[in-house]
Scaffold this motif. Structure first.
Motif, PDB file in Angstrom:
ATOM      1  N   UNK A 103       0.836  -1.201   0.000  1.00 13.41           N
ATOM      2  CA  UNK A 103       0.000   0.000   0.000  1.00 13.41           C
ATOM      3  C   UNK A 103       0.872   1.252   0.000  1.00 13.41           C
ATOM      4  N   UNK A 104       1.922   1.248   0.825  1.00 10.64           N
ATOM      5  CA  UNK A 104       2.824   2.402   0.879  1.00 10.64           C
ATOM      6  C   UNK A 104       3.505   2.633  -0.461  1.00 10.64           C
ATOM      7  N   UNK A 105       3.931   1.567  -1.099  1.00 11.98           N
ATOM      8  CA  UNK A 105       4.563   1.701  -2.415  1.00 11.98           C
ATOM      9  C   UNK A 105       3.560   2.236  -3.444  1.00 11.98           C
ATOM     10  N   UNK A 106       2.319   1.726  -3.388  1.00 13.33           N
ATOM     11  CA  UNK A 106       1.283   2.188  -4.324  1.00 13.33           C
ATOM     12  C   UNK A 106       0.998   3.677  -4.120  1.00 13.33           C
ATOM     13  N   UNK A 107       0.941   4.108  -2.865  1.00 11.56           N
ATOM     14  CA  UNK A 107       0.711   5.525  -2.591  1.00 11.56           C
ATOM     15  C   UNK A 107       1.894   6.366  -3.045  1.00 11.56           C
ATOM     16  N   UNK A 108       3.094   5.836  -2.924  1.00  9.81           N
ATOM     17  CA  UNK A 108       4.276   6.580  -3.349  1.00  9.81           C
ATOM     18  C   UNK A 108       4.276   6.812  -4.858  1.00  9.81           C
ATOM     19  N   UNK A 109       3.703   5.882  -5.605  1.00 11.12           N
ATOM     20  CA  UNK A 109       3.643   6.057  -7.054  1.00 11.12           C
ATOM     21  C   UNK A 109       2.813   7.274  -7.435  1.00 11.12           C
ATOM     22  N   UNK A 110       1.701   7.502  -6.706  1.00 14.09           N
ATOM     23  CA  UNK A 110       0.843   8.634  -7.062  1.00 14.09           C
ATOM     24  C   UNK A 110       1.245   9.918  -6.346  1.00 14.09           C
ATOM     25  N   UNK A 111       1.774   9.795  -5.130  1.00 18.96           N
ATOM     26  CA  UNK A 111       2.150  10.995  -4.374  1.00 18.96           C
ATOM     27  C   UNK A 111       3.596  11.387  -4.644  1.00 18.96           C
ATOM     28  N   UNK A 112       4.494  10.417  -4.562  1.00 23.21           N
ATOM     29  CA  UNK A 112       5.910  10.729  -4.717  1.00 23.21           C
ATOM     30  C   UNK A 112       6.303  11.086  -6.131  1.00 23.21           C
ATOM     31  N   UNK A 113       5.615  10.496  -7.123  1.00 25.18           N
ATOM     32  CA  UNK A 113       6.011  10.726  -8.513  1.00 25.18           C
ATOM     33  C   UNK A 113       5.047  11.638  -9.265  1.00 25.18           C
ATOM     34  N   UNK A 114       3.741  11.499  -9.000  1.00 24.18           N
ATOM     35  CA  UNK A 114       2.772  12.338  -9.718  1.00 24.18           C
ATOM     36  C   UNK A 114       2.302  13.523  -8.887  1.00 24.18           C
ATOM     37  N   UNK A 115       2.687  13.583  -7.618  1.00 21.63           N
ATOM     38  CA  UNK A 115       2.310  14.712  -6.777  1.00 21.63           C
ATOM     39  C   UNK A 115       0.858  14.711  -6.344  1.00 21.63           C
ATOM     40  N   UNK A 116       0.194  13.535  -6.371  1.00 14.45           N
ATOM     41  CA  UNK A 116      -1.215  13.426  -5.989  1.00 14.45           C
ATOM     42  C   UNK A 116      -1.311  12.805  -4.600  1.00 14.45           C
ATOM     43  N   UNK A 117      -1.531  13.619  -3.584  1.00 12.83           N
ATOM     44  CA  UNK A 117      -1.648  13.113  -2.222  1.00 12.83           C
ATOM     45  C   UNK A 117      -3.051  12.540  -2.033  1.00 12.83           C
ATOM     46  N   UNK A 118      -3.139  11.229  -1.995  1.00 16.92           N
ATOM     47  CA  UNK A 118      -4.413  10.555  -1.793  1.00 16.92           C
ATOM     48  C   UNK A 118      -4.590  10.233  -0.314  1.00 16.92           C
ATOM     49  N   UNK A 119      -5.741  10.580   0.219  1.00 24.06           N
ATOM     50  CA  UNK A 119      -6.108  10.206   1.584  1.00 24.06           C
ATOM     51  C   UNK A 119      -7.265   9.220   1.546  1.00 24.06           C
ATOM     52  N   UNK A 120      -7.305   8.426   0.476  1.00 22.33           N
ATOM     53  CA  UNK A 120      -8.382   7.459   0.325  1.00 22.33           C
ATOM     54  C   UNK A 120      -7.927   6.086  -0.113  1.00 22.33           C
ATOM     55  N   UNK A 121      -6.627   5.801  -0.020  1.00 19.56           N
ATOM     56  CA  UNK A 121      -6.146   4.505  -0.486  1.00 19.56           C
ATOM     57  C   UNK A 121      -6.632   3.351   0.394  1.00 19.56           C
ATOM     58  N   UNK A 122      -7.047   3.668   1.617  1.00 24.22           N
ATOM     59  CA  UNK A 122      -7.608   2.628   2.466  1.00 24.22           C
ATOM     60  C   UNK A 122      -8.868   2.022   1.874  1.00 24.22           C
ATOM     61  N   UNK A 123      -9.611   2.797   1.088  1.00 22.30           N
ATOM     62  CA  UNK A 123     -10.817   2.288   0.436  1.00 22.30           C
ATOM     63  C   UNK A 123     -10.467   1.218  -0.587  1.00 22.30           C
ATOM     64  N   UNK A 124      -9.468   1.457  -1.421  1.00 21.30           N
ATOM     65  CA  UNK A 124      -9.082   0.469  -2.429  1.00 21.30           C
ATOM     66  C   UNK A 124      -8.545  -0.805  -1.770  1.00 21.30           C
ATOM     67  N   UNK A 125      -7.791  -0.627  -0.694  1.00 20.43           N
ATOM     68  CA  UNK A 125      -7.266  -1.766   0.060  1.00 20.43           C
ATOM     69  C   UNK A 125      -8.415  -2.601   0.615  1.00 20.43           C
ATOM     70  N   UNK A 126      -9.400  -1.938   1.219  1.00 24.07           N
ATOM     71  CA  UNK A 126     -10.529  -2.645   1.813  1.00 24.07           C
ATOM     72  C   UNK A 126     -11.410  -3.314   0.760  1.00 24.07           C
ATOM     73  N   UNK A 127     -11.583  -2.676  -0.393  1.00 25.47           N
ATOM     74  CA  UNK A 127     -12.406  -3.276  -1.452  1.00 25.47           C
ATOM     75  C   UNK A 127     -11.790  -4.589  -1.951  1.00 25.47           C
ATOM     76  N   UNK A 128     -10.471  -4.599  -2.106  1.00 25.82           N
ATOM     77  CA  UNK A 128      -9.807  -5.849  -2.471  1.00 25.82           C
ATOM     78  C   UNK A 128      -9.973  -6.904  -1.391  1.00 25.82           C
ATOM     79  N   UNK A 129      -9.904  -6.465  -0.131  1.00 23.55           N
ATOM     80  CA  UNK A 129     -10.100  -7.391   0.978  1.00 23.55           C
ATOM     81  C   UNK A 129     -11.509  -7.943   1.029  1.00 23.55           C
ATOM     82  N   UNK A 130     -12.504  -7.089   0.787  1.00 23.53           N
ATOM     83  CA  UNK A 130     -13.890  -7.541   0.787  1.00 23.53           C
ATOM     84  C   UNK A 130     -14.157  -8.509  -0.363  1.00 23.53           C
TER      85      UNK A 130
END
Length: 359
Positions: free
Chosen positions: A63-90
Motif C-alpha cells: 500500500x505504501x509503495x502504491x501511494x508513493x507512485x501517485x504521491x511521490x512521482x505524480x504529486x497526488x496526495x491521496x487520503x483514500x487509499x484505504x478504500x481500495x485496500x478494503x475493497x480488495x479485501x472484501x
C-alpha cells in the motif's frame, strides 16, 4: 585516507551495499515460511503470530509503495487509499465466506434473515471470479473517480479532501447491514481457501510467500516505471504540470494510469491481507487508515519507492508495540512522528541516510 578518496570508495560501495542488504532481507523473508513449517518445539520455529504479523506489514508495504507512485512521482496526495485496500479485501472475503458457508448463505446473512444471495454475490464461490473482483472493483472505482477528477483539473489539497470524502462515504456504506457486507462486524471466521484449511501451516506459508512475491513484483514494476520515459513525465507532472502542457503533453492520461495502477495494487494487497489476518470490516476504510499510509510514505521518503517500505515497516512495528504496551498513547505518538518528519526530515529516512553519506 584522504576525504575525496574515501568518498569515491563509499560511492562505489553504495550500490553493492544496497544490493547486499536487499538480498539479506529477501533471504530472511523467504526463510520465515520455511521455518514456520518446522515443529513448534524447534529452536528456529517461527510462530503463526510472527508470520501473520510480518505478512500483514508486508501487505501495508505494498500500500505504501502504491501511494508513493501517485504521491511521490505524480504529486497526488491521496487520503483514500484505504478504500481500495478494503475493497480488495472484501472481494476476497466474499469468496472465503462462501467457502465457509458451503451450499448455504454466509452466517451473517442467516442471522439477518436473508433468504437469498444479493446479485452482486453471484459467482463469488469461484476463486478466479474473486480475483477478477479484487482487480476490477478498486480499478473501476479509481478509473471513474480519476477520470472526472483529472478532467476537472482537481489537484492539491482539493484532491486530497475528495479522496478522503470518498473513503469516508465507503466506510459509512459498508457499515450498514442492508448492504450485504456484514455491517460493522464485516467478514470473519474463514475456514478454507482453494480447499486448504486456512489456519494450516502450509497455507499460512503459501500466503506469506505470495505476499512477498507481490511486494517484489510491485517494487520491480515501480522501478521500471520510474526509470522510463513515463516516470520522467510523471515527475514533470508533479513539478511543473503547466510547463508540461505547454510542451504538448496531456497529463490527464498519465495521472489516470498511475492512479488506477496504484488502486489495483492496493486491492491485491487487501486480498492477501484478509486470509492472513482473518478479518475484514469497514474500519479498514476509516480515513485514519489512509492518513497513516501517508505517514508511512513521508517517514520513509516519498519518491524513492524503497523509503515507503521502510516507513511502513517502522510505523507498523511501533504500532504493534504501542497498542499492547500503551494503547491510549498510540495516536499521540503517530501525530508526533508526523510533525517531526514534516519539520526535520522533509526527505524522510532515506534522505537522512543520503545526507550522512555526504562529506
Amino acid at each position: 585516507m584522504n576525504q575525496p578518496l574515501a568518498l569515491t570508495l563509499a560511492q562505489k560501495a553504495g550500490p553493492g551495499l544496497t544490493l547486499a542488504l536487499a538480498v539479506v532481507v529477501a533471504a530472511i523473508l523467504l526463510a520465515m515460511p520455511l521455518l514456520h513449517l518446522l515443529p513448534a518445539e524447534h529452536a528456529l520455529h517461527v510462530s503463526a503470530y510472527t508470520l501473520t504479523l510480518v505478512g500483514k506489514i508486508l501487505c501495508y508495504c505494498v500500500v505504501a509503495l502504491a501511494l508513493d507512485l501517485v504521491w511521490g512521482y505524480a504529486g497526488l496526495l491521496s487520503l483514500g487509499h484505504g478504500l481500495f485496500f478494503a475493497l480488495g479485501g472484501y472481494a476476497m472475503g466474499m469468496y472465503l465466506m462462501r467457502q465457509s458457508a458451503g451450499d448455504g448463505l454466509p452466517a451473517f446473512m442467516s442471522f439477518l434473515a436473508w433468504n437469498e444471495l444479493p446479485w452482486y454475490w453471484y459467482g463469488t464461490s469461484s476463486f478466479l471470479w474473486a480475483l477478477c473482483l479484487v482487480v476490477l472493483v478498486p480499478g473501476l472505482l479509481a478509473l471513474v473517480f480519476g477520470f472526472f477528477a483529472f478532467r476537472s483539473r482537481i489537484k492539491g489539497v482539493y484532491f486530497s479532501i475528495m479522496t478522503q470524502a470518498l473513503t469516508f462515504a465507503g466506510m459509512l456504506l459498508f457499515f450498514r447491514n442492508e448492504t450485504g457486507f456484514g455491517g460493522n462486524n464485516g467478514f470473519t471466521d474463514f475456514r478454507s481457501i482453494l480447499g486448504f484449511a486456512i489456519t494450516a501451516p502450509g497455507t499460512r506459508a503459501a500466503l506469506f510467500i505470495a505476499t512477498v512475491a507481490l511486494l517484489a513484483g510491485s517494487l520491480y514494476l515501480g522501478f521500471a516505471l520510474a526509470r522510463s520515459k513515463f516516470g520522467r513525465i510523471l515527475t514533470a507532472v508533479r513539478d511543473a504540470e503547466n510547463r508540461l502542457m505547454f510542451c504538448g503533453y496531456d497529463p490527464r492520461g498519465y495521472k489516470l494510469f498511475i492512479w488506477v495502477l496504484s488502486a489495483v495494487l492496493c486491492g491485491l494487497a487487501g486480498a492477501l491481507y484478509v486470509p492472513q489476518v482473518g478479518i475484514i470490516n469497514p474500519s479498514e476504510m476509516a480515513p485514519t487508515q489512509s492518513i497513516e499510509a501517508a505517514v508511512w510514505v513521508a517517514l520513509g521518503g516519498r519518491g524513492t519507492l524503497v523509503g515507503p517500505l521502510l516507513g511502513a515497516g517502522l510505523v507498523n512495528g511501533m504500532k504493534s508495540w504501542f497498542t499492547v504496551a500503551f494503547p491510549e498513547y498510540w495516536l499521540f505518538a503517530l501525530g508526533a512522528l508526523f510533525i517531526i518528519v514534516t519539520l526535520y526530515l522533509p526527505k524522510g529516512l532515506i534522505g537522512l541516510l543520503h545526507r550522512r553519506d555526504r562529506p
